[in-house]
Design a protein around this motif. Structure first.
Motif, mmCIF file in Angstrom:
data_model
loop_
_atom_site.group_PDB
_atom_site.id
_atom_site.type_symbol
_atom_site.label_atom_id
_atom_site.label_comp_id
_atom_site.label_asym_id
_atom_site.label_seq_id
_atom_site.Cartn_x
_atom_site.Cartn_y
_atom_site.Cartn_z
ATOM 1 N N GLU A 58 -33.708 -48.770 6.108
ATOM 2 C CA GLU A 58 -33.837 -48.770 4.798
ATOM 3 C C GLU A 58 -35.369 -49.302 3.952
ATOM 4 N N MET A 245 -34.816 -54.999 -1.820
ATOM 5 C CA MET A 245 -33.580 -54.956 -1.272
ATOM 6 C C MET A 245 -32.725 -56.442 -1.617
ATOM 7 N N ASP A 248 -31.747 -56.026 -5.134
ATOM 8 C CA ASP A 248 -30.594 -55.296 -5.842
ATOM 9 C C ASP A 248 -29.261 -55.476 -4.676
ATOM 10 N N THR A 250 -28.934 -54.897 -1.413
ATOM 11 C CA THR A 250 -28.748 -53.960 -0.170
ATOM 12 C C THR A 250 -28.934 -54.975 0.902
ATOM 13 N N TYR A 251 -29.752 -56.068 0.883
ATOM 14 C CA TYR A 251 -29.974 -56.690 2.072
ATOM 15 C C TYR A 251 -28.694 -57.464 2.456
ATOM 16 N N ARG A 253 -25.580 -56.778 1.676
ATOM 17 C CA ARG A 253 -24.586 -55.673 2.028
ATOM 18 C C ARG A 253 -24.727 -55.452 3.702
#
Lengths: 264, 434
Positions: A58, A245, A248, A250-251, A253
């Motif tokens: 990522e 990350m 938003d 992402t981290y 998740r």
């Protein structure tokens, strides 16, 4: 014909422009047999290793970089980064002054502490000498193990002489577990999350943590990605990717995909 | 507001006064703006602190609360697990969470987590020998779980309370800034009001007074007076108006003197020939327009050359002056008298027929003939005069004077010291010729 040449030229220019920077990424693997280029360490290890691999991918995607992943042993990551064999080292490094002299570190990616891990049978035996809750501070004349080049091993080496400790070094977490299983050491001092990663596959009732979790002496705190000392631009780009990350989601998740608890 | 009453303000220059006012305004307003900027800086610092330190700290507390809640849930899993593997799995997670730095950094939470871990570990040990251990200790676990829940709430509230300090400071600063803005606006309004009052009092009103004074400024009016102005510039203009009035009066006097010199004979003070002709022509036109009677006359002193030769020109001048005065005393106010040249005089009698003029001329002749004129050396002389009259109700002034002159010649020819009328028929004949 001219039009065709122009199209080819534009395509070529686009290919040159679109060619991303290539980064060599070192991923820590738990077992020595997976520590080779191209091996599927992620599939074999899962959990923490899969999380590290997904995190690396990522970050590379957000930096628009083409990353070449390589599975290596823990003890090889920091020297590899120092020697510029790797641009990024995902070894879950605690930030210590000694390490900061050798490499640079990214933003924190999670937090960790260290704890003694031993066999249940050993604990019952040692409880007679050191009390019901066997703690590192009270241990004398016992055999302890740890991962080579790790902060835990460095600390054990610093106190071993004064306390009469006998130390055994393991290259990987799997070897550390093997040391415990084979009775070659009484306890291993390990990072909690890494220990959990292996223990979740073990038969319950054989191993258990002992003593309080440790934060002092560099044994706990924030965990970082290692980078070469003079790669400031890369460090800033990595930090920016990590912050984005986190911002938003992402981290988180990625965390929930790989762990049943929070690492932060 | 009277600036003159303020010590040291009287006579101050208007430019300096308004510059002083502007400087005071700029300084005061600048101070208010500086205070507002400082408040803004405090708000920025507080929000910066909130963003950079407090919010991460709040997030840290939220993570701690989440980990404690997970610790409670994993503890529930230890009690509710159906297999030893899942129970052991839950126990590992309990240990992991209890060992997490976020928990360890908070002493109360670390102690409670450690107590939870020990309790669950102890129950796990006991369950190896006692199959009902989890049932036995479940009530105690519920109490511990309740304490964990309370701790979760406490930690969450502690985290949220961290923001209150920064937000209260921002709110207090913004509240203070609101009063400062209101004070600054009030100050601007006050300065503007003061500026307008001073402008009206010390510039507009004095200028209006000056305008009124200038519009009515004339030599017939006395010099305008002003109350002392607080502004030097206005005071200077007011003084200049007084000087202008004095200059106008002086110019008027000079004009009158010049007019006297231009229109009157220097010796007899009678109207000179040029001016007499102008005045007489205007009167003649008026009389002819309204068909009113008008008569002209010419007079000449008899034997005046002999008087000059016998008594000297100085005596002649005295005689001329005396007879000029006699004419003024004898004729009416409305009659025009002019020195036509040498010892010749011209007259115009408005609203007077030839017969009436003859009476007037005869009166003059008689009085002149009996008038003893004393000379400086004590001698006395008498001078007679011959007078010719002509009706001027038709024809031009020159023609009328010519006929009067002809009549004068006729008087001289008949023996002097007499009044002769020009014949009226000759006048009509001449007018018809024209």
């Amino acid at each position: 014909m001219r039009f065709l040449l122009l199209v080819l030229l534009l395509c070529g220019a686009r290919w040159v422009v679109a060619q991303p920077n290539e980064l060599h990424v070192a991923l820590w693997v738990a077992e020595a047999k997976t520590a080779r280029p191209g091996s599927d360490g992620e599939r074999q290890n899962g959990g923490l290793y899969q999380f590290n691999a997904q995190l690396a991918r990522e970050i590379c995607r957000r930096m628009k970089a083409r990353c070449v992943m390589e599975n290596v042993l823990f003890g090889e990551i920091l020297p590899g980064v120092e020697a510029r064999l790797f641009d990024l080292g995902f070894g879950n490094y605690l930030r210590t002054p000694e390490r900061e002299k050798r490499v640079a570190f990214s933003e924190s990616i999670w937090n960790s502490s260290s704890r003694l891990l031993g066999r249940v049978a050993n604990k019952r035996r040692l409880s007679a000498r050191f009390g019901p809750d066997v703690a590192l501070d009270g241990l004398r004349d016992v055999r302890l193990g740890g991962i080579a080049e790790s902060r835990q091993m460095a600390y054990l080496e610093s106190i071993a002489g004064a306390r009469g400790l006998t130390l055994s070094k393991a290259r990987t977490m799997a070897e550390a577990i093997a040391l415990l299983r084979d009775g070659e050491v009484d306890y291993c001092l390990l990072p909690m999350l890494t220990a959990y990663e292996l223990l979740r596959h073990e038969t319950p009732g054989i191993f258990e943590f002992s003593g309080p979790p440790l934060l002092d002496h560099g044994l706990g705190g924030s965990v970082h990605i290692a980078l070469a000392k003079d790669s400031e631009a890369l460090r800033l780009a990595v930090n920016q990717a990590i912050l984005a990350m986190r911002a938003d989601g992402t981290y988180h998740r990625l965390l929930h995909q790989n762990f049943p608890f929070s690492l932060e | 507001m009277n600036l003159s009453a303020i010590p040291g303000f009287h006579g101050i220059r208007a430019g300096r006064a308004f510059a002083l006012l502007a400087a005071c305004f700029v300084l005061t307003f600048g101070a208010m703006v500086t205070l507002l900027v400082l408040d803004q800086q405090r708000v920025l610092e507080a929000t910066g602190h909130l963003q950079e330190q407090t919010v991460p700290e709040i997030i840290r507390y939220q993570r701690l609360a989440r980990n404690l809640e997970q610790l409670r849930q994993e503890g529930e899993r230890v009690f509710s697990a159906h297999t030893p593997q899942s129970r052991q799995q839950a126990m590992f997670v309990v240990m992991l969470v209890a060992s997490h730095p976020s928990v360890l950094e908070h002493p109360e939470s670390a102690a409670l987590a450690r107590e939870t871990e020990r309790f669950l570990n102890d129950v796990m040990y006991r369950s190896a020998t006692d199959s009902k251990a989890f049932v036995t200790y479940h009530e105690e676990w519920q109490r511990l779980a309740a304490r964990l829940s309370v701790q979760v709430d406490d930690v969450s509230i502690q985290g949220i309370n961290l923001a209150n300090g920064d937000l209260n400071e921002v709110a207090a600063t913004m509240g203070l800034a609101r009063y400062k803005v209101a004070a600054a606006l009030g100050l601007v309004g006050l300065f503007l009001l003061l500026f307008l009052v001073l402008l009206r009092k010390h510039l507009i009103e004095p200028l209006q007074r000056i305008d009124r004074a200038l519009s009515t400024l004339s030599v017939e009016q006395p010099s305008p007076t002003f109350q002392p102005s607080a502004m030097r510039e206005i005071h200077a203009v007011e003084e200049a108006i007084g000087e202008l009035h004095a200059s106008l009066v002086q110019n008027e006097k000079a004009r009158v003197a010049l007019e006297e010199l231009a229109n009157n004979d220097g010796l007899t003070r009678l109207t000179n020939r040029r001016h007499f002709m102008l005045l007489a022509d205007a009167e003649l036109l008026r009389a002819q327009r309204y068909e009113r009677p008008v008569t002209v006359g010419m007079a000449d002193l008899d034997h005046f050359k002999n008087l000059n030769d016998g008594y000297g020109h100085a005596a002649g001048d005295i005689v001329l002056c005396a007879l000029a005065q006699l004419m003024r005393d004898t004729f009416r106010q409305s009659d025009m008298i002019g020195r036509y040249g040498g010892e010749e005089f011209a007259f115009l009698f408005p609203e007077t027929s030839l017969v009436e003029a003859h009476v007037l001329a005869e009166r003059l002749r008689v009085r002149a003939a009996g008038y003893n004129i004393e000379l400086p050396d004590g001698r006395t002389v008498r001078v007679s005069m011959s007078i010719g009259l002509a009706d001027a109700s038709t024809g031009s002034l020159e023609m009328a004077l010519n006929r009067a002159d002809d009549a004068l010649y006729e008087a001289k020819r008949q023996g002097r010291n007499r009044v002769v009328q020009a014949p009226v028929g000759e006048q009509r004949l001449l007018a018809d010729d024209l």
